[in-house]
Design a protein around this motif. Structure first.
Motif, PDB file in Angstrom:
ATOM      1  N   HIS A   1       0.841  -1.198   0.000  1.00 18.00           N
ATOM      2  CA  HIS A   1       0.000   0.000   0.000  1.00 18.00           C
ATOM      3  C   HIS A   1       0.872   1.242   0.000  1.00 18.00           C
ATOM      4  O   HIS A   1       1.948   1.268   0.579  1.00 18.00           O
ATOM      5  CB  HIS A   1      -0.938   0.011   1.218  1.00 18.00           C
ATOM      6  N   ARG A   2       0.409   2.295  -0.600  1.00 20.08           N
ATOM      7  CA  ARG A   2       1.205   3.505  -0.759  1.00 20.08           C
ATOM      8  C   ARG A   2       1.598   4.145   0.566  1.00 20.08           C
ATOM      9  O   ARG A   2       2.575   4.897   0.628  1.00 20.08           O
ATOM     10  CB  ARG A   2       0.469   4.524  -1.627  1.00 20.08           C
ATOM     11  N   ALA A   3       0.851   3.857   1.638  1.00 11.99           N
ATOM     12  CA  ALA A   3       1.228   4.386   2.946  1.00 11.99           C
ATOM     13  C   ALA A   3       2.539   3.799   3.429  1.00 11.99           C
ATOM     14  O   ALA A   3       3.214   4.377   4.293  1.00 11.99           O
ATOM     15  CB  ALA A   3       0.127   4.097   3.972  1.00 11.99           C
ATOM     16  N   ASN A   4       2.926   2.644   2.880  1.00 10.88           N
ATOM     17  CA  ASN A   4       4.135   1.944   3.316  1.00 10.88           C
ATOM     18  C   ASN A   4       5.154   1.748   2.194  1.00 10.88           C
ATOM     19  O   ASN A   4       6.243   1.228   2.441  1.00 10.88           O
ATOM     20  CB  ASN A   4       3.741   0.552   3.852  1.00 10.88           C
ATOM     21  N   ASN A   5       4.801   2.136   0.991  1.00 15.38           N
ATOM     22  CA  ASN A   5       5.590   1.763  -0.176  1.00 15.38           C
ATOM     23  C   ASN A   5       5.827   2.973  -1.082  1.00 15.38           C
ATOM     24  O   ASN A   5       4.894   3.447  -1.745  1.00 15.38           O
ATOM     25  CB  ASN A   5       4.847   0.668  -0.940  1.00 15.38           C
ATOM     26  N   PRO A   6       7.039   3.483  -1.168  1.00 18.90           N
ATOM     27  CA  PRO A   6       7.321   4.636  -2.029  1.00 18.90           C
ATOM     28  C   PRO A   6       7.455   4.294  -3.507  1.00 18.90           C
ATOM     29  O   PRO A   6       7.522   5.197  -4.348  1.00 18.90           O
ATOM     30  CB  PRO A   6       8.660   5.155  -1.473  1.00 18.90           C
ATOM     31  N   ASN A   7       7.482   3.022  -3.831  1.00 16.66           N
ATOM     32  CA  ASN A   7       7.689   2.591  -5.216  1.00 16.66           C
ATOM     33  C   ASN A   7       6.394   2.743  -6.014  1.00 16.66           C
ATOM     34  O   ASN A   7       5.439   1.985  -5.832  1.00 16.66           O
ATOM     35  CB  ASN A   7       8.155   1.138  -5.241  1.00 16.66           C
TER      36      ASN A   7
ATOM     37  N   TRP B   1     -10.511   4.514  -6.639  1.00 19.75           N
ATOM     38  CA  TRP B   1     -11.968   4.498  -6.506  1.00 19.75           C
ATOM     39  C   TRP B   1     -12.459   3.412  -5.549  1.00 19.75           C
ATOM     40  O   TRP B   1     -13.381   3.631  -4.761  1.00 19.75           O
ATOM     41  CB  TRP B   1     -12.556   4.285  -7.911  1.00 19.75           C
ATOM     42  N   GLN B   2     -11.839   2.244  -5.560  1.00 20.16           N
ATOM     43  CA  GLN B   2     -12.334   1.114  -4.778  1.00 20.16           C
ATOM     44  C   GLN B   2     -11.358   0.686  -3.681  1.00 20.16           C
ATOM     45  O   GLN B   2     -11.611  -0.280  -2.965  1.00 20.16           O
ATOM     46  CB  GLN B   2     -12.587  -0.073  -5.724  1.00 20.16           C
ATOM     47  N   THR B   3     -10.259   1.405  -3.511  1.00 20.24           N
ATOM     48  CA  THR B   3      -9.198   0.895  -2.644  1.00 20.24           C
ATOM     49  C   THR B   3      -9.547   0.912  -1.164  1.00 20.24           C
ATOM     50  O   THR B   3      -8.932   0.187  -0.387  1.00 20.24           O
ATOM     51  CB  THR B   3      -7.879   1.647  -2.868  1.00 20.24           C
ATOM     52  N   ALA B   4     -10.533   1.717  -0.762  1.00 22.76           N
ATOM     53  CA  ALA B   4     -10.969   1.650   0.637  1.00 22.76           C
ATOM     54  C   ALA B   4     -11.508   0.263   0.956  1.00 22.76           C
ATOM     55  O   ALA B   4     -11.293  -0.265   2.054  1.00 22.76           O
ATOM     56  CB  ALA B   4     -12.031   2.709   0.919  1.00 22.76           C
ATOM     57  N   LEU B   5     -12.198  -0.344  -0.006  1.00 23.33           N
ATOM     58  CA  LEU B   5     -12.718  -1.696   0.195  1.00 23.33           C
ATOM     59  C   LEU B   5     -11.588  -2.713   0.274  1.00 23.33           C
ATOM     60  O   LEU B   5     -11.615  -3.606   1.128  1.00 23.33           O
ATOM     61  CB  LEU B   5     -13.661  -2.063  -0.952  1.00 23.33           C
ATOM     62  N   TRP B   6     -10.576  -2.581  -0.571  1.00 23.56           N
ATOM     63  CA  TRP B   6      -9.450  -3.510  -0.529  1.00 23.56           C
ATOM     64  C   TRP B   6      -8.714  -3.383   0.806  1.00 23.56           C
ATOM     65  O   TRP B   6      -8.276  -4.389   1.379  1.00 23.56           O
ATOM     66  CB  TRP B   6      -8.489  -3.224  -1.669  1.00 23.56           C
ATOM     67  N   ALA B   7      -8.584  -2.147   1.288  1.00 25.30           N
ATOM     68  CA  ALA B   7      -7.936  -1.934   2.588  1.00 25.30           C
ATOM     69  C   ALA B   7      -8.776  -2.529   3.710  1.00 25.30           C
ATOM     70  O   ALA B   7      -8.236  -3.087   4.682  1.00 25.30           O
ATOM     71  CB  ALA B   7      -7.703  -0.450   2.820  1.00 25.30           C
ATOM     72  N   TYR B   8     -10.093  -2.408   3.600  1.00 19.16           N
ATOM     73  CA  TYR B   8     -10.982  -3.009   4.600  1.00 19.16           C
ATOM     74  C   TYR B   8     -10.774  -4.517   4.675  1.00 19.16           C
ATOM     75  O   TYR B   8     -10.603  -5.087   5.765  1.00 19.16           O
ATOM     76  CB  TYR B   8     -12.439  -2.693   4.263  1.00 19.16           C
TER      77      TYR B   8
ATOM     78  N   ASN C   1       4.805  -0.457  -7.992  1.00 16.35           N
ATOM     79  CA  ASN C   1       4.096  -1.628  -7.456  1.00 16.35           C
ATOM     80  C   ASN C   1       3.266  -1.305  -6.221  1.00 16.35           C
ATOM     81  O   ASN C   1       2.956  -2.190  -5.434  1.00 16.35           O
ATOM     82  CB  ASN C   1       5.074  -2.765  -7.154  1.00 16.35           C
ATOM     83  N   ARG C   2       2.886  -0.054  -6.070  1.00 18.57           N
ATOM     84  CA  ARG C   2       2.061   0.291  -4.909  1.00 18.57           C
ATOM     85  C   ARG C   2       0.606   0.514  -5.330  1.00 18.57           C
ATOM     86  O   ARG C   2       0.318   0.846  -6.481  1.00 18.57           O
ATOM     87  CB  ARG C   2       2.600   1.531  -4.212  1.00 18.57           C
ATOM     88  N   TRP C   3      -0.275   0.309  -4.371  1.00 15.99           N
ATOM     89  CA  TRP C   3      -1.696   0.529  -4.609  1.00 15.99           C
ATOM     90  C   TRP C   3      -2.235   1.464  -3.537  1.00 15.99           C
ATOM     91  O   TRP C   3      -1.587   1.720  -2.533  1.00 15.99           O
ATOM     92  CB  TRP C   3      -2.463  -0.802  -4.616  1.00 15.99           C
ATOM     93  N   GLY C   4      -3.448   1.962  -3.734  1.00 16.66           N
ATOM     94  CA  GLY C   4      -4.071   2.851  -2.761  1.00 16.66           C
ATOM     95  C   GLY C   4      -4.476   4.166  -3.394  1.00 16.66           C
ATOM     96  O   GLY C   4      -3.920   4.602  -4.401  1.00 16.66           O
ATOM     97  N   GLY C   5      -5.480   4.806  -2.782  1.00 15.39           N
ATOM     98  CA  GLY C   5      -5.925   6.105  -3.260  1.00 15.39           C
ATOM     99  C   GLY C   5      -6.825   6.048  -4.474  1.00 15.39           C
ATOM    100  O   GLY C   5      -7.051   7.071  -5.121  1.00 15.39           O
TER     101      GLY C   5
END
Length: 474
Positions: free
Chosen positions: A148-154, A163-170, A157-161
């Protein structure tokens, strides 16, 4: 599907239950730490498993959901995982093979199924031991959180932010919370950073926008009747975003942003189920007066809604995500907001009682009397077989009492739909549900079943456990 071996016991496992896996987990790298230390180090209040009692799963609905969860988890963490993740990358994580929905949401849903089955001892180890399933599940959770982008500066290969990523984080954070006493320090920190990042993003908005002051909106139709997104209700998007907020508030009630998460969760739940009559209602729910706060609607006054340019029963039962908040807060020993129940009874009544014209004459409700068959008034663009989508919703409605005055009751529909689900699963020996692509065209169809089964089982546990019904709403 072959009969499941009888479980020796059916209760949640705390740290003591994981002792037999300590050697395996230790090999993963950072080791484990106590629940108390976890709460101190990152603000997460770990689940108090002993205080939640036990649940045998022996009632009729419980037996059906147990079989669905056990089969689905066995398939996902067994054959599907083995075929999808064949090696570790140089940094020690598995290769997600992308950052899109297929690459992130699917393993996150698989992790929900696997963690639920493992911690409740509904896991079926006939083809993969619980110890090996635990290693694989840990791999999913730690890789998803780390990327996740909160932990990954690359940026490659990072995800997050999205349309649907709140669900994936959940999904990822829920699996992590269930597995908290089996995770290493780094994974715990990553999970917290991921969930906080996505939850905070959802509190940057207003009573019209989902995030910030532009982009996706909360409503299909504005208060003045303007249709913003024709044929595309925002109900599902609102309540999957609310899910991330509810989990953040339940896991981290002492966090400095918990009050903001709690408020925004209620707002999104009410927006998701808003109907025209709510715009003039004097009702106040969880401190929000409907008529003064709502700026639009997502469902009709009869409880139906549109998605994919049609009245769509599959999106009517997507309010399962709202009802899952009962178990999320229940695991934290807290009551869920009543906003999660808003207009659920109305929508369920539309499934059971509202007549629609048949092509050859006559009328029928969406739920065909005495049958597991579903009638789609405008057709179904997702395929032909979705019994558990409906059986899952039936059970949640029954457990939350949202079928009062509706005949037949939700429990009867649950039996019909989930028996049909088990019939689909009985065609295979590995626990999967689907065969031909046309049965369900979603590429995450097996994962969706697993995630639903895990969350429904947790709801059942809280409703029917040995200490009494722990599903509470306030």
């Amino acid at each position: 599907m072959p009969d499941l071996p009888p479980p020796s016991r059916r209760r949640f496992l705390g740290a003591a239950g994981a002792i037999g896996l300590a050697g395996t987990l230790g090999a993963l790298g950072a080791g484990t730490m106590s629940t108390a230390r976890a709460a101190e180090s990152d603000g997460v209040e770990a689940i108090n498993w002993p205080g939640l009692g036990s649940y045998s799963g022996a009632d009729a609905a419980g037996s059906r959901v147990t079989a669905i969860l056990a089969g689905s988890a066995r398939y996902l963490i067994g054959p599907w995982y083995a075929a999808t993740y064949t090696h570790y990358l140089p940094d020690g994580y598995i290769d997600l093979k992308g950052t899109d929905e297929r690459a992130v949401r699917l393993p996150a849903m698989a992790a929900v199924a696997a963690t639920t089955a493992l911690v409740t001892e509904t896991y079926d180890p006939r083809t993969l031991s619980a110890a090996n399933a635990t290693v694989r599940t840990h791999n999913l959770i730690r890789t998803l959180a780390a990327r996740h982008r909160a932990n990954n500066p690359n940026t490659g290969n990072r995800w997050g932010g999205g349309w649907q990523t709140a669900l994936w984080a959940y999904y990822t954070a829920l699996a992590g919370w269930l597995f908290w006493d089996r995770l290493d320090d780094t994974t715990r920190r990553h999970l917290v950073a991921m969930l906080v990042w996505e939850a905070d993003r959802l509190t940057t908005c207003n009573s019209v926008q989902l995030i910030g002051t532009g982009g996706d909106q909360l409503y299909m139709t504005r208060r003045d009747g303007t249709v913003v997104t024709p044929g595309d209700s925002k109900a599902e998007e609102d309540n999957w975003s609310a899910a991330a907020l509810s989990l953040a508030a339940a896991m981290m009630p002492s966090h400095s942003n918990a009050a903001r998460w709690t408020r925004r969760n209620v707002e999104l739940l009410l927006a998701a189920a808003a109907r025209p009559a709510d715009l003039t209602s004097g009702e106040t729910i969880n401190g929000i007066q409907l008529s003064s706060w709502l700026r639009g609607t997502n469902i009709a006054d009869d409880g139906t809604l549109e998605n994919h340019a049609r009245l769509h029963p599959l999106y009517m039962v997507a309010f399962d995500q709202s009802l899952y908040q009962g178990f999320v807060f229940g695991l934290a020993g807290r009551a869920a907001p009543k906003a999660a129940l808003h207009n659920i009874k109305l929508t369920y009544g539309a499934l059971v009682d509202k007549p629609f014209p048949l092509p050859g004459g006559g009328v029928t409700p969406i739920y065909r009397p005495g049958s597991a068959e579903i009638f789609y008034p405008k057709g179904n663009d997702w395929g032909t077989h979705f019994p558990f989508y409906f059986g899952n919703f039936d059970l949640l409605v029954s457990l939350t009492g949202q079928d009062q005055g509706i005949t037949p009751p939700a429990a009867e529909w649950e039996r019909l739909h989930n028996d049909d689900q088990l019939s689909l699963m009985s065609r295979f020996t590995d626990g999967r549900t689907y065969g031909a692509a046309g049965e369900n065209t979603y590429y995450g169809r097996e994962h969706r079943v697993g995630a639903m089964a895990g969350q429904t089982y947790l709801t059942l546990f809280l409703a029917r456990n040995s200490t009494g019904n722990l599903l509470r709403w306030t």
